[in-house]
Design a protein around this motif. Structure first.
Motif, PDB file in Angstrom:
ATOM      1  N   LEU A  59       0.812  -1.219   0.000  1.00  0.00           N
ATOM      2  CA  LEU A  59       0.000   0.000   0.000  1.00  0.00           C
ATOM      3  C   LEU A  59       0.849   1.275   0.000  1.00  0.00           C
ATOM      4  O   LEU A  59       0.626   2.194   0.778  1.00  0.00           O
ATOM      5  CB  LEU A  59      -0.989  -0.010   1.164  1.00  0.00           C
ATOM      6  N   GLY A  60       1.861   1.302  -0.869  1.00  0.00           N
ATOM      7  CA  GLY A  60       2.683   2.496  -1.040  1.00  0.00           C
ATOM      8  C   GLY A  60       3.943   2.538  -0.213  1.00  0.00           C
ATOM      9  O   GLY A  60       4.808   3.378  -0.431  1.00  0.00           O
ATOM     10  N   HIS A  61       4.071   1.639   0.755  1.00  0.00           N
ATOM     11  CA  HIS A  61       5.266   1.539   1.587  1.00  0.00           C
ATOM     12  C   HIS A  61       6.217   0.518   0.967  1.00  0.00           C
ATOM     13  O   HIS A  61       5.772  -0.457   0.370  1.00  0.00           O
ATOM     14  CB  HIS A  61       4.937   1.042   2.998  1.00  0.00           C
ATOM     15  N   THR A  62       7.502   0.709   1.161  1.00  0.00           N
ATOM     16  CA  THR A  62       8.489  -0.297   0.779  1.00  0.00           C
ATOM     17  C   THR A  62       9.106  -0.843   2.056  1.00  0.00           C
ATOM     18  O   THR A  62       9.553  -0.075   2.911  1.00  0.00           O
ATOM     19  CB  THR A  62       9.589   0.309  -0.117  1.00  0.00           C
ATOM     20  N   TYR A  63       9.095  -2.162   2.183  1.00  0.00           N
ATOM     21  CA  TYR A  63       9.629  -2.834   3.367  1.00  0.00           C
ATOM     22  C   TYR A  63      10.810  -3.706   2.955  1.00  0.00           C
ATOM     23  O   TYR A  63      10.701  -4.497   2.010  1.00  0.00           O
ATOM     24  CB  TYR A  63       8.575  -3.742   4.009  1.00  0.00           C
ATOM     25  N   TYR A  64      11.923  -3.581   3.681  1.00  0.00           N
ATOM     26  CA  TYR A  64      13.129  -4.365   3.453  1.00  0.00           C
ATOM     27  C   TYR A  64      13.344  -5.270   4.655  1.00  0.00           C
ATOM     28  O   TYR A  64      13.476  -4.781   5.782  1.00  0.00           O
ATOM     29  CB  TYR A  64      14.355  -3.455   3.314  1.00  0.00           C
ATOM     30  N   GLU A  65      13.405  -6.581   4.433  1.00  0.00           N
ATOM     31  CA  GLU A  65      13.645  -7.517   5.520  1.00  0.00           C
ATOM     32  C   GLU A  65      15.067  -7.330   6.042  1.00  0.00           C
ATOM     33  O   GLU A  65      16.029  -7.392   5.288  1.00  0.00           O
ATOM     34  CB  GLU A  65      13.459  -8.950   5.036  1.00  0.00           C
ATOM     35  N   LYS A  66      15.209  -7.081   7.324  1.00  0.00           N
ATOM     36  CA  LYS A  66      16.525  -6.901   7.931  1.00  0.00           C
ATOM     37  C   LYS A  66      16.983  -8.166   8.647  1.00  0.00           C
ATOM     38  O   LYS A  66      18.153  -8.529   8.585  1.00  0.00           O
ATOM     39  CB  LYS A  66      16.517  -5.734   8.923  1.00  0.00           C
ATOM     40  N   SER A  67      16.087  -8.826   9.370  1.00  0.00           N
ATOM     41  CA  SER A  67      16.425 -10.065  10.066  1.00  0.00           C
ATOM     42  C   SER A  67      15.137 -10.813  10.372  1.00  0.00           C
ATOM     43  O   SER A  67      14.063 -10.219  10.464  1.00  0.00           O
ATOM     44  CB  SER A  67      17.194  -9.791  11.356  1.00  0.00           C
ATOM     45  N   ASN A  68      15.287 -12.127  10.528  1.00  0.00           N
ATOM     46  CA  ASN A  68      14.136 -12.942  10.867  1.00  0.00           C
ATOM     47  C   ASN A  68      14.621 -14.173  11.627  1.00  0.00           C
ATOM     48  O   ASN A  68      15.530 -14.866  11.177  1.00  0.00           O
ATOM     49  CB  ASN A  68      13.375 -13.374   9.614  1.00  0.00           C
ATOM     50  N   CYS A  69      14.044 -14.393  12.789  1.00  0.00           N
ATOM     51  CA  CYS A  69      14.269 -15.613  13.555  1.00  0.00           C
ATOM     52  C   CYS A  69      13.039 -15.815  14.436  1.00  0.00           C
ATOM     53  O   CYS A  69      12.108 -15.013  14.388  1.00  0.00           O
ATOM     54  CB  CYS A  69      15.559 -15.525  14.378  1.00  0.00           C
ATOM     55  N   GLY A  70      13.023 -16.867  15.216  1.00  0.00           N
ATOM     56  CA  GLY A  70      11.849 -17.150  16.031  1.00  0.00           C
ATOM     57  C   GLY A  70      11.537 -16.093  17.064  1.00  0.00           C
ATOM     58  O   GLY A  70      10.379 -15.859  17.401  1.00  0.00           O
ATOM     59  N   THR A  71      12.570 -15.417  17.562  1.00  0.00           N
ATOM     60  CA  THR A  71      12.348 -14.459  18.640  1.00  0.00           C
ATOM     61  C   THR A  71      12.082 -13.036  18.161  1.00  0.00           C
ATOM     62  O   THR A  71      11.576 -12.221  18.932  1.00  0.00           O
ATOM     63  CB  THR A  71      13.555 -14.426  19.597  1.00  0.00           C
ATOM     64  N   SER A  72      12.445 -12.710  16.900  1.00  0.00           N
ATOM     65  CA  SER A  72      12.172 -11.358  16.397  1.00  0.00           C
ATOM     66  C   SER A  72      12.213 -11.313  14.870  1.00  0.00           C
ATOM     67  O   SER A  72      12.826 -12.167  14.229  1.00  0.00           O
ATOM     68  CB  SER A  72      13.158 -10.340  16.975  1.00  0.00           C
ATOM     69  N   PHE A  73      11.549 -10.319  14.345  1.00  0.00           N
ATOM     70  CA  PHE A  73      11.522 -10.055  12.911  1.00  0.00           C
ATOM     71  C   PHE A  73      11.697  -8.554  12.762  1.00  0.00           C
ATOM     72  O   PHE A  73      11.006  -7.773  13.433  1.00  0.00           O
ATOM     73  CB  PHE A  73      10.181 -10.505  12.323  1.00  0.00           C
ATOM     74  N   SER A  74      12.655  -8.123  11.925  1.00  0.00           N
ATOM     75  CA  SER A  74      12.879  -6.683  11.742  1.00  0.00           C
ATOM     76  C   SER A  74      12.836  -6.325  10.271  1.00  0.00           C
ATOM     77  O   SER A  74      13.169  -7.139   9.398  1.00  0.00           O
ATOM     78  CB  SER A  74      14.205  -6.250  12.365  1.00  0.00           C
ATOM     79  N   PHE A  75      12.414  -5.078  10.015  1.00  0.00           N
ATOM     80  CA  PHE A  75      12.313  -4.595   8.641  1.00  0.00           C
ATOM     81  C   PHE A  75      12.486  -3.082   8.631  1.00  0.00           C
ATOM     82  O   PHE A  75      12.088  -2.387   9.559  1.00  0.00           O
ATOM     83  CB  PHE A  75      10.981  -5.005   7.997  1.00  0.00           C
ATOM     84  N   GLU A  76      13.128  -2.604   7.579  1.00  0.00           N
ATOM     85  CA  GLU A  76      13.291  -1.168   7.347  1.00  0.00           C
ATOM     86  C   GLU A  76      12.149  -0.730   6.446  1.00  0.00           C
ATOM     87  O   GLU A  76      11.768  -1.456   5.527  1.00  0.00           O
ATOM     88  CB  GLU A  76      14.633  -0.905   6.675  1.00  0.00           C
ATOM     89  N   THR A  77      11.611   0.460   6.705  1.00  0.00           N
ATOM     90  CA  THR A  77      10.532   0.965   5.850  1.00  0.00           C
ATOM     91  C   THR A  77      10.957   2.255   5.169  1.00  0.00           C
ATOM     92  O   THR A  77      11.731   3.046   5.703  1.00  0.00           O
ATOM     93  CB  THR A  77       9.243   1.257   6.650  1.00  0.00           C
ATOM     94  N   PHE A  78      10.441   2.432   3.973  1.00  0.00           N
ATOM     95  CA  PHE A  78      10.515   3.698   3.244  1.00  0.00           C
ATOM     96  C   PHE A  78       9.069   4.107   3.048  1.00  0.00           C
ATOM     97  O   PHE A  78       8.294   3.385   2.409  1.00  0.00           O
ATOM     98  CB  PHE A  78      11.225   3.521   1.899  1.00  0.00           C
ATOM     99  N   ASP A  79       8.685   5.244   3.640  1.00  0.00           N
ATOM    100  CA  ASP A  79       7.297   5.687   3.658  1.00  0.00           C
ATOM    101  C   ASP A  79       7.179   7.049   2.981  1.00  0.00           C
ATOM    102  O   ASP A  79       7.526   8.069   3.580  1.00  0.00           O
ATOM    103  CB  ASP A  79       6.803   5.775   5.103  1.00  0.00           C
ATOM    104  N   PRO A  80       6.711   7.083   1.712  1.00  0.00           N
ATOM    105  CA  PRO A  80       6.558   8.360   1.030  1.00  0.00           C
ATOM    106  C   PRO A  80       5.534   9.261   1.738  1.00  0.00           C
ATOM    107  O   PRO A  80       4.710   8.776   2.522  1.00  0.00           O
ATOM    108  CB  PRO A  80       6.051   7.960  -0.362  1.00  0.00           C
ATOM    109  N   PRO A  81       5.569  10.551   1.456  1.00  0.00           N
ATOM    110  CA  PRO A  81       4.569  11.454   2.030  1.00  0.00           C
ATOM    111  C   PRO A  81       3.148  10.932   1.755  1.00  0.00           C
ATOM    112  O   PRO A  81       2.860  10.422   0.670  1.00  0.00           O
ATOM    113  CB  PRO A  81       4.810  12.770   1.296  1.00  0.00           C
ATOM    114  N   GLY A  82       2.307  11.036   2.774  1.00  0.00           N
ATOM    115  CA  GLY A  82       0.907  10.640   2.627  1.00  0.00           C
ATOM    116  C   GLY A  82       0.625   9.176   2.911  1.00  0.00           C
ATOM    117  O   GLY A  82      -0.536   8.773   2.958  1.00  0.00           O
TER     118      GLY A  82
END
Length: 153
Positions: free
Chosen positions: A25-48
């Motif tokens: 829905l207009g956001h870009t998500y980059y997977e940074k890490s994933n394991c059973g205890t945590s999941f992280s992702f970087e987002t790029f969120d355009p205006p609006g």
């Protein structure tokens, strides 16, 4: 909890640890890490762009602001988070975020435990129907609040 173990290494800014990049829905998500205890992702969120108020009943969620400002609905209040701020959202707490500025926003998000959030992102990738996003999200432990239930959203 998942048996996935955390892989050592460095995931560069604006890149995923795998070839996976999600457009949701207009956001870009980059997977940074994933394991059973945590999941992280970087987002790029355009205006609006925004993610309306929702609840993770089985995960704590965090946002570390890298660039820009988010307007956040957090625990019944509207607050702002800017570069360098850490946002803490305990499981079960209604929250949503909005880029209401004229500049893109970048942030690092993570949830603990990882549960089914990565699976949800894979299903939501390139989905354009907000009602379907809400339906699929509910089946993956993310519950959106009804439209109009949050003033200012």
């Amino acid at each position: 909890m998942s048996d996935i173990k955390l892989a050592p290494g460095i995931t560069p800014a604006g890149k995923s640890q795998t070839p996976t990049v999600w457009n949701i829905l207009g956001h870009t998500y980059y997977e940074k890490s994933n394991c059973g205890t945590s999941f992280s992702f970087e987002t790029f969120d355009p205006p609006g762009t925004f993610v309306p108020p929702h609840i993770h009943p089985t995960q704590d969620e965090f946002i570390y602001m890298l660039e820009g400002t988010f307007d956040l609905y957090l625990d019944g209040q509207w607050v702002k988070a800017s570069a360098g701020d850490l946002v803490r959202m305990p499981m079960g707490l209604p929250h949503g975020y909005y880029n209401r500025t004229d500049k893109p926003t970048r942030a690092l998000f993570w949830v603990s435990p990882s549960r089914r959030l990565k699976e949800l992102f894979e299903l939501l990738h390139n989905m354009t129907d907000p009602e379907e996003v809400v339906r699929v999200s509910a089946a993956h432990e993310v519950d959106f609040l009804p439209p109009g239930s949050v003033p200012g959203a």
